[in-house]
Each structure stands twice: as C-alpha cells, then as structure tokens.
Scaffold this motif. Structure first.
Motif, PDB file in Angstrom:
ATOM      1  N   ILE A   1       0.851  -1.189   0.000  1.00  0.00           N
ATOM      2  CA  ILE A   1       0.000   0.000   0.000  1.00  0.00           C
ATOM      3  C   ILE A   1       0.889   1.242   0.000  1.00  0.00           C
ATOM      4  O   ILE A   1       1.700   1.443   0.913  1.00  0.00           O
ATOM      5  CB  ILE A   1      -0.926   0.017   1.230  1.00  0.00           C
ATOM      6  N   PHE A   2       0.722   2.091  -1.018  1.00  0.00           N
ATOM      7  CA  PHE A   2       1.504   3.324  -1.132  1.00  0.00           C
ATOM      8  C   PHE A   2       0.672   4.549  -0.768  1.00  0.00           C
ATOM      9  O   PHE A   2       1.225   5.576  -0.411  1.00  0.00           O
ATOM     10  CB  PHE A   2       2.080   3.466  -2.540  1.00  0.00           C
ATOM     11  N   SER A   3      -0.644   4.464  -0.915  1.00  0.00           N
ATOM     12  CA  SER A   3      -1.515   5.520  -0.415  1.00  0.00           C
ATOM     13  C   SER A   3      -2.852   4.891  -0.061  1.00  0.00           C
ATOM     14  O   SER A   3      -3.298   3.931  -0.686  1.00  0.00           O
ATOM     15  CB  SER A   3      -1.706   6.640  -1.441  1.00  0.00           C
ATOM     16  N   GLY A   4      -3.495   5.467   0.939  1.00  0.00           N
ATOM     17  CA  GLY A   4      -4.742   4.918   1.448  1.00  0.00           C
ATOM     18  C   GLY A   4      -4.522   4.241   2.793  1.00  0.00           C
ATOM     19  O   GLY A   4      -3.448   3.701   3.067  1.00  0.00           O
ATOM     20  N   ARG A   5      -5.552   4.288   3.626  1.00  0.00           N
ATOM     21  CA  ARG A   5      -5.460   3.664   4.947  1.00  0.00           C
ATOM     22  C   ARG A   5      -5.485   2.142   4.821  1.00  0.00           C
ATOM     23  O   ARG A   5      -6.227   1.586   4.018  1.00  0.00           O
ATOM     24  CB  ARG A   5      -6.599   4.137   5.843  1.00  0.00           C
ATOM     25  N   GLU A   6      -4.695   1.462   5.638  1.00  0.00           N
ATOM     26  CA  GLU A   6      -4.633   0.000   5.597  1.00  0.00           C
ATOM     27  C   GLU A   6      -6.011  -0.631   5.787  1.00  0.00           C
ATOM     28  O   GLU A   6      -6.413  -1.534   5.047  1.00  0.00           O
ATOM     29  CB  GLU A   6      -3.661  -0.503   6.668  1.00  0.00           C
ATOM     30  N   ALA A   7      -6.755  -0.129   6.785  1.00  0.00           N
ATOM     31  CA  ALA A   7      -8.091  -0.686   7.043  1.00  0.00           C
ATOM     32  C   ALA A   7      -9.032  -0.430   5.872  1.00  0.00           C
ATOM     33  O   ALA A   7      -9.840  -1.287   5.506  1.00  0.00           O
ATOM     34  CB  ALA A   7      -8.662  -0.084   8.332  1.00  0.00           C
ATOM     35  N   GLY A   8      -8.905   0.775   5.282  1.00  0.00           N
ATOM     36  CA  GLY A   8      -9.762   1.102   4.143  1.00  0.00           C
ATOM     37  C   GLY A   8      -9.467   0.238   2.930  1.00  0.00           C
ATOM     38  O   GLY A   8     -10.380  -0.182   2.217  1.00  0.00           O
ATOM     39  N   VAL A   9      -8.189  -0.052   2.704  1.00  0.00           N
ATOM     40  CA  VAL A   9      -7.806  -0.915   1.586  1.00  0.00           C
ATOM     41  C   VAL A   9      -8.342  -2.325   1.807  1.00  0.00           C
ATOM     42  O   VAL A   9      -8.927  -2.942   0.903  1.00  0.00           O
ATOM     43  CB  VAL A   9      -6.275  -0.930   1.418  1.00  0.00           C
ATOM     44  N   GLY A  10      -8.176  -2.843   3.003  1.00  0.00           N
ATOM     45  CA  GLY A  10      -8.671  -4.182   3.307  1.00  0.00           C
ATOM     46  C   GLY A  10     -10.168  -4.293   3.156  1.00  0.00           C
ATOM     47  O   GLY A  10     -10.692  -5.296   2.652  1.00  0.00           O
ATOM     48  N   CYS A  11     -10.881  -3.244   3.569  1.00  0.00           N
ATOM     49  CA  CYS A  11     -12.340  -3.229   3.440  1.00  0.00           C
ATOM     50  C   CYS A  11     -12.754  -3.150   1.981  1.00  0.00           C
ATOM     51  O   CYS A  11     -13.627  -3.900   1.532  1.00  0.00           O
ATOM     52  CB  CYS A  11     -12.908  -2.054   4.229  1.00  0.00           C
ATOM     53  N   TYR A  12     -12.136  -2.242   1.229  1.00  0.00           N
ATOM     54  CA  TYR A  12     -12.502  -2.050  -0.177  1.00  0.00           C
ATOM     55  C   TYR A  12     -12.324  -3.335  -0.977  1.00  0.00           C
ATOM     56  O   TYR A  12     -13.187  -3.701  -1.785  1.00  0.00           O
ATOM     57  CB  TYR A  12     -11.647  -0.933  -0.776  1.00  0.00           C
ATOM     58  N   PHE A  13     -11.230  -4.038  -0.752  1.00  0.00           N
ATOM     59  CA  PHE A  13     -10.965  -5.264  -1.495  1.00  0.00           C
ATOM     60  C   PHE A  13     -11.611  -6.501  -0.869  1.00  0.00           C
ATOM     61  O   PHE A  13     -11.380  -7.622  -1.338  1.00  0.00           O
ATOM     62  CB  PHE A  13      -9.461  -5.476  -1.649  1.00  0.00           C
ATOM     63  N   ALA A  14     -12.396  -6.302   0.178  1.00  0.00           N
ATOM     64  CA  ALA A  14     -13.139  -7.399   0.809  1.00  0.00           C
ATOM     65  C   ALA A  14     -12.213  -8.554   1.191  1.00  0.00           C
ATOM     66  O   ALA A  14     -12.516  -9.723   0.930  1.00  0.00           O
ATOM     67  CB  ALA A  14     -14.262  -7.882  -0.113  1.00  0.00           C
ATOM     68  N   LEU A  15     -11.108  -8.229   1.829  1.00  0.00           N
ATOM     69  CA  LEU A  15     -10.136  -9.255   2.182  1.00  0.00           C
ATOM     70  C   LEU A  15     -10.641 -10.181   3.281  1.00  0.00           C
ATOM     71  O   LEU A  15     -10.005 -11.206   3.567  1.00  0.00           O
ATOM     72  CB  LEU A  15      -8.819  -8.594   2.602  1.00  0.00           C
ATOM     73  N   ASP A  16     -11.782  -9.841   3.877  1.00  0.00           N
ATOM     74  CA  ASP A  16     -12.360 -10.694   4.916  1.00  0.00           C
ATOM     75  C   ASP A  16     -13.436 -11.643   4.378  1.00  0.00           C
ATOM     76  O   ASP A  16     -14.032 -12.396   5.144  1.00  0.00           O
ATOM     77  CB  ASP A  16     -12.959  -9.834   6.029  1.00  0.00           C
ATOM     78  N   HIS A  17     -13.691 -11.631   3.079  1.00  0.00           N
ATOM     79  CA  HIS A  17     -14.694 -12.546   2.535  1.00  0.00           C
ATOM     80  C   HIS A  17     -14.243 -13.998   2.730  1.00  0.00           C
ATOM     81  O   HIS A  17     -13.061 -14.322   2.557  1.00  0.00           O
ATOM     82  CB  HIS A  17     -14.941 -12.268   1.055  1.00  0.00           C
ATOM     83  N   PRO A  18     -15.172 -14.892   3.065  1.00  0.00           N
ATOM     84  CA  PRO A  18     -14.823 -16.307   3.334  1.00  0.00           C
ATOM     85  C   PRO A  18     -14.602 -17.084   2.038  1.00  0.00           C
ATOM     86  O   PRO A  18     -15.467 -17.841   1.586  1.00  0.00           O
ATOM     87  CB  PRO A  18     -16.052 -16.805   4.093  1.00  0.00           C
ATOM     88  N   MET A  19     -13.431 -16.935   1.434  1.00  0.00           N
ATOM     89  CA  MET A  19     -13.217 -17.469   0.104  1.00  0.00           C
ATOM     90  C   MET A  19     -13.313 -18.993   0.044  1.00  0.00           C
ATOM     91  O   MET A  19     -13.788 -19.548  -0.956  1.00  0.00           O
ATOM     92  CB  MET A  19     -11.880 -16.989  -0.445  1.00  0.00           C
ATOM     93  N   SER A  20     -12.899 -19.687   1.096  1.00  0.00           N
ATOM     94  CA  SER A  20     -13.014 -21.155   1.082  1.00  0.00           C
ATOM     95  C   SER A  20     -14.470 -21.575   0.966  1.00  0.00           C
ATOM     96  O   SER A  20     -14.814 -22.484   0.186  1.00  0.00           O
ATOM     97  CB  SER A  20     -12.393 -21.751   2.352  1.00  0.00           C
ATOM     98  N   SER A  21     -15.344 -20.916   1.713  1.00  0.00           N
ATOM     99  CA  SER A  21     -16.778 -21.237   1.634  1.00  0.00           C
ATOM    100  C   SER A  21     -17.353 -20.822   0.289  1.00  0.00           C
ATOM    101  O   SER A  21     -18.198 -21.526  -0.283  1.00  0.00           O
ATOM    102  CB  SER A  21     -17.532 -20.520   2.757  1.00  0.00           C
TER     103      SER A  21
END
Length: 298
Positions: free
Chosen positions: A74-94
C-alpha cells in the motif's frame, strides 16, 4: 502512462513518487486474492494501471497499491480502508466450495481464482451504473472522467478529482451532464442525484433493508432497472446473492438451462443453481465468458 482517466494532473509512476512513498507504507497478507483480475472484471470504472502499481479512486480517497505474490503493498490509502474495499475478509473457502460442480463453473473458478467482489462507495457505485446503460466499459470510464473532471472536488493531496456527490450534481441542469457524454442517461442521473440530495432517498439507511425490499426501492430511482439494481446490491451493498443479468450472464444461463426465457426467469434460475454466493459465481462466469468467448457446452 496515460493519465486521462484522472482528469487534471495525474499520479506519477513509482520511480517518480515522493521519496517517502517509494517504500510501501503498509503491507497486507492477501492469500486467495488477485488484484488485477479483481480490478479488470467490470465491477468498477475508476482504476488505472501503471506498471505494477494500480491507482483506484474510492470516494474521496486515492488507493495506490501493488501485489507481489501473496502480499499487497500500500503506497496511499489507509490499511483498514484498503482491506475493506478489497473485501479481504470474505470467506473465500466457503465461496469456492459453493460453486456448482459442472465443468464450465469449475473452469471459471480455476481461471478467476482470487477475484473479489469489491465494497464500493454506495453513491459512486449507483451513479456510475446508472450511466452504464447500453455502454461498454471504456465509454463508462470516459463519462465518469468527464463528470469528475468538471464537477468533482480534488482528492486531498492530489490534483485528481473524486466523483461528485449528489448535492453537486443536483445543482446542475440536464444539459451540463449531456455535455459529459451521458445522452439520455443525464436525465436519470440528475433525477436520482436530486432525490438523494433532497432527502427522499437515504442510501445508507437502506442498508438495513432485506434484499428484496432494497431492490424494489432502488428500482424506483430514475435510470435503475433490475439489472442496475442488482449491480448496486452486489457491488455496493454486499448482497453476495444478487445476480445482475447482462448479455453474457443471459447467454450463460440460457446455455445451462438449454432453453430461452425472460431475464427475470434466468435470474431466478441462476439464483437457485449458484447458491448463497450467486453473485460471486456469476462474476466469475461473466469474466470467464468474456475472456474466452466460450459458453457452457462449447
């Protein structure tokens, strides 16, 4: 690099970034994530690639990122905002486990593995999909650029213009938006902006509504039919069961069903067939069909 998408000015490439930004400000672990597939899958229209770097407008924020293996720099943007925008918490295995077992769906899963459904800003997503009617991605980008360049406010710390909020667009007349290349879409975007700005519509309060009721409310807005409503449900409201039936999904579902019927019937059929993460399945099928030109059975 072309910076036309950015309006006035642009973001420099990595070699010319300020010294403090040459090294990433944060690094996220991103297993089961493919940045390029996600941003090129037709979900969003405010992105540009410059070498390994991607720039993404997300509301009033500029996200600048690159992926190296299973790491997202990440070069610009808040870490939490980037993670939220890219939906890094989606349950990909399911999500992967929910894909139908047929060969075509599994081929799409194999090709597109790592693609995420983004969490886009609600107004920005709604407005851009209102302008998407009967247009290709390149044309939607051009209209968005014209609107942002003329009427958007500069993103903090840059000369890049964000997508204008409803109040700014509501203050315009239809001709001003037609000059941005919107054609008949100008009236629809203006009408929806005025409904939101005037308080008749509260897009954030609508998040609490059940999906069917939320879809009905969206379909009452100027320029929003069922397909656009489902795009907004999926890409802004995170209703991962929503299926936008465009030309490609209609072709795929018709081939799977082996007979023609209405878009609504195809949506109902696809919802049953694709399961609780039907929106993910359709996005993978959509990208697979566009990139290969093949339909089920071919």
């Amino acid at each position: 690099m072309s910076d036309a998408w950015l309006g006035s000015g642009g973001l420099p490439g990595r070699d010319s970034l300020p010294k403090k930004a040459v090294s990433p400000q944060a690094i996220l672990s991103v297993p089961d994530f493919n940045l390029q597939l996600t941003l090129e899958s037709g979900q969003v229209f405010h992105t540009e690639q410059d070498g390994d770097l991607w720039k993404i407008l997300c509301g009033a924020d500029l996200l600048t990122v690159q992926q190296i293996g299973d790491q997202l720099e990440i070069f610009s943007g808040r870490e939490a905002g980037v993670g939220c925008y890219f939906a890094l918490d989606h349950p990909m295995s399911s999500i992967y486990a929910s894909f139908p077992a047929d060969a075509y769906s599994q081929a799409a899963l194999s090709q597109c593995r790592g693609m995420r459904i983004l969490r886009q800003p609600t107004w920005e997503c709604l407005a851009t999909f209102i302008t998407s009617s009967m247009k290709q991605v390149a044309h939607i980008r051009q209209m968005s650029l014209a609107i942002r360049s003329r009427y958007g406010s500069p993103v903090r710390g840059s000369s890049i213009h964000a997508y204008p909020d409803p109040s700014r667009l509501a203050s315009l007349d239809e001709n001003a938006l037609r000059e941005c290349g919107l054609g008949f879409r100008a009236k629809n975007l203006l009408g929806t902006a005025r409904a939101v700005d005037g308080g008749e519509v509260d897009l954030e309060a609508w998040r609490a509504l059940p999906t069917d009721e939320l879809r009905e409310k969206l379909c009452l807005l100027p320029g929003v039919g069922r397909k656009v409503a489902n795009c907004v449900l999926l890409f802004a409201y995170e209703r991962l069961e929503a299926i936008p039936v465009d030309v490609w999904i209609a072709r795929i579902a018709t081939a799977m069903r082996k007979r023609k019927t209405s878009p609504l019937k195809l949506e109902e059929y696809s919802t049953r067939r694709f399961g609780p993460y039907a929106g993910y399945v359709q996005q993978y099928l959509f990208h697979h069909a566009r990139s290969t030109g093949k339909l089920p059975g071919q």
